[in-house]
Design a protein around this motif. Structure first.
Motif, PDB file in Angstrom:
ATOM      1  N   ASP A 185     -66.815   9.803 -88.707  1.00 34.50           N
ATOM      2  CA  ASP A 185     -68.056  10.202 -89.388  1.00 34.50           C
ATOM      3  C   ASP A 185     -68.085  11.724 -89.448  1.00 34.50           C
ATOM      4  OD1 ASP A 185     -70.579  10.575 -90.385  1.00 34.50           O
ATOM      5  OD2 ASP A 185     -71.634   9.947 -88.563  1.00 34.50           O
ATOM      6  N   ILE A 186     -67.536  12.309 -90.504  1.00 40.80           N
ATOM      7  CA  ILE A 186     -67.431  13.762 -90.620  1.00 40.80           C
ATOM      8  C   ILE A 186     -68.817  14.390 -90.778  1.00 40.80           C
ATOM      9  CG2 ILE A 186     -66.249  15.652 -91.784  1.00 40.80           C
ATOM     10  CD1 ILE A 186     -64.429  13.607 -90.453  1.00 40.80           C
ATOM     11  N   ASP A 187     -69.730  13.679 -91.473  1.00 39.01           N
ATOM     12  CA  ASP A 187     -71.112  14.176 -91.613  1.00 39.01           C
ATOM     13  C   ASP A 187     -71.709  14.435 -90.234  1.00 39.01           C
ATOM     14  OD1 ASP A 187     -70.378  12.905 -94.055  1.00 39.01           O
ATOM     15  OD2 ASP A 187     -72.481  12.926 -94.645  1.00 39.01           O
ATOM     16  N   SER A 192     -73.616  17.939 -85.843  1.00 39.75           N
ATOM     17  CA  SER A 192     -73.518  18.231 -84.407  1.00 39.75           C
ATOM     18  C   SER A 192     -73.110  19.687 -84.183  1.00 39.75           C
ATOM     19  CB  SER A 192     -72.516  17.291 -83.731  1.00 39.75           C
ATOM     20  OG  SER A 192     -72.966  15.958 -83.751  1.00 39.75           O
ATOM     21  N   ASP A 193     -72.124  20.163 -84.950  1.00 43.53           N
ATOM     22  CA  ASP A 193     -71.693  21.555 -84.803  1.00 43.53           C
ATOM     23  C   ASP A 193     -72.834  22.515 -85.135  1.00 43.53           C
ATOM     24  OD1 ASP A 193     -69.169  21.073 -83.870  1.00 43.53           O
ATOM     25  OD2 ASP A 193     -68.183  21.228 -85.816  1.00 43.53           O
ATOM     26  N   HIS A 194     -73.611  22.181 -86.169  1.00 40.11           N
ATOM     27  CA  HIS A 194     -74.764  23.018 -86.523  1.00 40.11           C
ATOM     28  C   HIS A 194     -75.748  23.098 -85.354  1.00 40.11           C
ATOM     29  CE1 HIS A 194     -77.929  24.763 -89.069  1.00 40.11           C
ATOM     30  NE2 HIS A 194     -78.754  23.923 -88.459  1.00 40.11           N
ATOM     31  N   SER A 196     -67.828  26.317 -88.192  1.00 42.52           N
ATOM     32  CA  SER A 196     -67.218  24.986 -88.275  1.00 42.52           C
ATOM     33  C   SER A 196     -68.111  24.041 -89.079  1.00 42.52           C
ATOM     34  CB  SER A 196     -67.001  24.430 -86.858  1.00 42.52           C
ATOM     35  OG  SER A 196     -66.546  23.092 -86.911  1.00 42.52           O
ATOM     36  N   ALA A 197     -69.440  24.135 -88.846  1.00 44.41           N
ATOM     37  CA  ALA A 197     -70.384  23.292 -89.587  1.00 44.41           C
ATOM     38  C   ALA A 197     -70.321  23.599 -91.081  1.00 44.41           C
ATOM     39  CB  ALA A 197     -71.807  23.503 -89.058  1.00 44.41           C
ATOM     40  N   GLN A 244     -78.172  26.241 -94.562  1.00 43.81           N
ATOM     41  CA  GLN A 244     -78.934  26.396 -93.321  1.00 43.81           C
ATOM     42  C   GLN A 244     -78.087  27.065 -92.234  1.00 43.81           C
ATOM     43  OE1 GLN A 244     -80.133  22.394 -92.471  1.00 43.81           O
ATOM     44  NE2 GLN A 244     -81.906  22.445 -93.835  1.00 43.81           N
ATOM     45  N   SER A 245     -76.813  26.696 -92.143  1.00 43.29           N
ATOM     46  CA  SER A 245     -75.934  27.300 -91.143  1.00 43.29           C
ATOM     47  C   SER A 245     -75.709  28.780 -91.430  1.00 43.29           C
ATOM     48  CB  SER A 245     -74.599  26.551 -91.099  1.00 43.29           C
ATOM     49  OG  SER A 245     -74.777  25.211 -90.679  1.00 43.29           O
ATOM     50  N   MET A 246     -75.630  29.129 -92.723  1.00 38.65           N
ATOM     51  CA  MET A 246     -75.479  30.547 -93.080  1.00 38.65           C
ATOM     52  C   MET A 246     -76.690  31.357 -92.618  1.00 38.65           C
ATOM     53  SD  MET A 246     -73.960  30.201 -96.937  1.00 38.65           S
ATOM     54  CE  MET A 246     -72.488  29.238 -97.275  1.00 38.65           C
TER      55      MET A 246
END
Length: 661
Positions: A184-186, A191-193, A214-215, A230-232
């Motif tokens: 499940d790559i999503d 999770s990384d985020h 990574s996210a 959002q991660s940016m």
């Protein structure tokens, strides 16, 4: 199946296709099309999204297909969560849950996860945790590993907002491991985020950036563009904390560009807010002004109230730097007004949730009582049928009838005894329920009135100080007044906690031999240090006086009686604590030369049902809680408490305790 909100490449084609189905399809197809349109338009056209949601709900109710009802209300709840309207989301989720339970639908654990997410948004962490745990148990029961990973991720979020980072990391890493095992790559990306956010909160900037990068890489590969944006923003925040303005600017601009491309108005607003604040910090005043005003427009367009008041705060800072104090003050007022409104709304929601939970418990008890009554009626009916059968047999067998009559008499006495016992139990439960209602009413009354005043005063003083509207002399006087208020609030909180423990029967009673003179002196010393009204205090308790009492409870009684005397004693008055030997008991008196108490009020002063509060000589307020607490503690010791007073001549509060053996 609803379309992924993050895949925007052919969003317009999907919307057009769904509109065709909504006009020409069957009723079932129309319901699904309306629902998906509601979800897809939620970030782009809120008004139209709501209209499609109402159409879906109306049509689903009309055709009466339970699975469609579940689908409509589940997606509606998720949509309202995205808008930050958690109460409306909770209503839809509860409908979906009720229908799912009725037909034993497999989506129960999915809806429970949604409800946990809603409670998390409402800051009700206990209810969120319980809902997530139920969902986790059910998803494991059906071996749904994908859902299990999602729920563990959400439990980690609960621990994160409570700053329990070790537990948060444990659950989110477990979720990531499970996501990897099922490919499940999503799930790995999200999770990384989240791991990046926790690392930032822990102050580990390098690790935060690694997780967030990574996210972004995973999100871009899956076309989860909203997550990428959002991660940016989060990376930009980390760089801003490190004063690395160049990298921070770059990431804010990248996030803004991505959010604009996918038409995520909420994301655009968040990016402009961070960018404007950064530009303001860099003294790029005109650029900051442009960013903040653009972002404010987006926030207002999506009704993001919390974002909107943050823009007002930054605009106030902007005009302060521009040396335009009137404009700065105007935006600061808007910031305060909207932030207070949002805060009050959150408080009202929490109180409403507490009252709803209380009413639910009350209804459960009423239902249980009705079931008991129904069981009694069935028992009576069965007994009557049994009697009729026995009488019929008795007409044929006279001797058997005599034996049966005796048997019936015995059963009747047992049944009557049982009925009397059950009646007593029901009356006792009603009494306990009424007491709980009184506890709840008084608790909310104290919270909504007595605890609110000092915080409002502090807020007003801080606002005046922020505008440099007070002289040093005024500040000193206001802080002195605030200290008096907060001392009173602290005493109220201590009494409130003791009283709540007493009502819930959680107070431990541990009496021992106590030296009264020393105990009174300790409490008087605490009061003397604050020099209230220049009052003279005297400890005339006999030094050899020993009582058998719980030390903590005794201190609460003495402290409340002394504070009560201070409240009604005028400036330069006197307060005296005296002891008297009564044989097996010792009597302690707290005497003041204050304003006294009317005969009518003396009858009410220790009555829970009619407790009164009166302003002190310097307008000190009260709740009547302290004296009620004194009464409960003294009576728990087997003693008595009473007041002797005459208006204008002072009061004497007396209580008795057993002497040490």
């Amino acid at each position: 199946m609803v379309y992924a909100q993050s895949n925007y490449q052919d969003l317009n084609d999907k919307i057009d296709s769904l509109k065709i189905v909504s006009e020409n399809g069957s009723d079932d197809q129309k319901v699904i099309a309306y629902t998906n349109l509601m979800y897809l338009l939620s970030y782009h056209d809120v008004k139209q999204s709501i209209e499609y949601g109402e159409m879906a709900s109306t049509l689903a109710d009309k055709i009466g297909v339970d699975t469609l009802k579940i689908y409509v209300h589940r997606i509606a709840s998720e949509t309202y969560v995205d808008w930050g309207q958690n109460i409306e989301a909770l209503e839809h989720a509860q409908i979906a849950l009720d229908v799912s339970k009725k037909i034993d639908h497999q989506e129960v654990y999915v809806i429970l996860n949604n409800i946990g997410d809603i409670y998390l948004g409402l800051n009700d962490y206990e209810m969120a945790y319980k809902s997530f745990q139920k969902s986790l148990q059910l998803s494991r029961g059906v071996n749904d590993e994908g859902m299990e990973a999602i729920v563990m991720f959400n439990i980690g979020r609960v621990y994160k907002v409570q700053a329990n980072y070790p537990m948060a990391l444990e659950y989110i890493n477990s979720s990531k491991t499970l996501s990897k095992s099922i490919d499940d790559i999503d799930g790995i990306a999200y999770s990384d985020h989240e791991l990046g956010l926790i690392s930032q909160l822990k102050g580990d900037s390098d690790k935060a950036i690694d997780y967030l990068l990574s996210a972004i890489a995973l999100a871009d590969s899956l076309r989860l563009y909203q997550l990428s944006a959002q991660s940016m923003v989060r990376i930009a925040c980390v760089y801003r904390e490190q004063k690395d303005y160049l990298n921070s600017l770059e990431n804010y601009h990248q996030s803004l560009k991505e959010s604009e491309r996918i038409k995520d108005n909420m994301g655009v607003s968040e990016a402009y807010l961070g960018l404007g604040a950064l530009q303001l910090e860099m003294n790029a005043i005109e650029s900051a002004s442009e960013s903040l005003f653009k972002g404010l427009g987006y926030a207002q367009n999506v009704s993001a109230k919390k974002l909107e008041y943050q823009f007002y705060e930054q605009l106030s800072n902007l005009f302060e730097k521009k040396a335009r104090p009137i404009k700065a003050l105007d935006y600061y007022k808007k910031f305060k007004m909207m932030s207070d409104s949002v805060f009050n709304k959150d408080v009202n929601i929490q109180v409403a949730l507490m009252e709803t939970q209380f009413e639910t418990e009350k209804k459960d008890k009423e239902i249980a009582q009705l079931n008991e009554n129904k069981a009694l009626q069935n028992a009576l009916l069965e007994r009557k049928n049994s009697q009729n059968s026995i009488l019929f047999v008795g007409l044929t067998f006279l001797l058997a009838m005599v034996i049966v009559v005796i048997f019936i008499g015995i059963n009747r006495r047992k049944a009557n005894d049982m009925l009397r016992q059950q009646k007593k139990e029901i009356e006792l439960k009603n009494k306990e329920l009424n007491k709980l209602n009184r506890v709840k009413d008084k608790f909310f009354s104290i919270i909504s009135h007595d605890l609110k005043s000092p915080f409002q005063s502090l807020s007003g003083v801080l606002e005046l100080m922020s505008m440099n509207a007070l002289s040093d002399k005024e500040v000193k006087k206001l802080f002195k007044d605030l200290k008096v208020k907060f001392d009173g609030t602290n005493a109220l909180l201590e009494n409130l906690l003791e009283w709540a423990r007493m009502q819930m029967k959680e107070t431990k009673f541990a009496p021992s031999d106590v030296e009264l003179h020393t105990t009174v002196e300790e409490e008087l010393t605490i009061v003397k240090n604050s020099k209230p009204k220049d009052i003279e205090f005297q400890n005339n308790v006999q030094e050899i006086a020993l009582a058998h009492a719980d030390m903590n409870m005794l201190k609460v009684v003495i402290r409340n009686l002394i504070n009560n005397a201070v409240k009604f004693t005028k400036k330069n008055g006197s307060i005296e604590v005296i002891s008297e030997d009564l044989g097996d008991f010792v009597c302690v008196s707290v005497k003041d030369d204050g304003v006294g108490i009317s005969h009518e009020n003396q009858q009410k002063i220790f009555n829970e049902e009619e407790s009164i509060t009166t302003l002190g000589t310097e307008l000190e307020s009260g709740t009547g809680l302290g004296l009620n607490l004194c009464k409960e503690f003294v009576e728990l010791h087997g003693g008595k408490i009473w007041v002797e007073s005459e208006e204008g001549k002072g009061s004497v509060f007396k209580f008795t305790l057993k002497k040490a053996s």
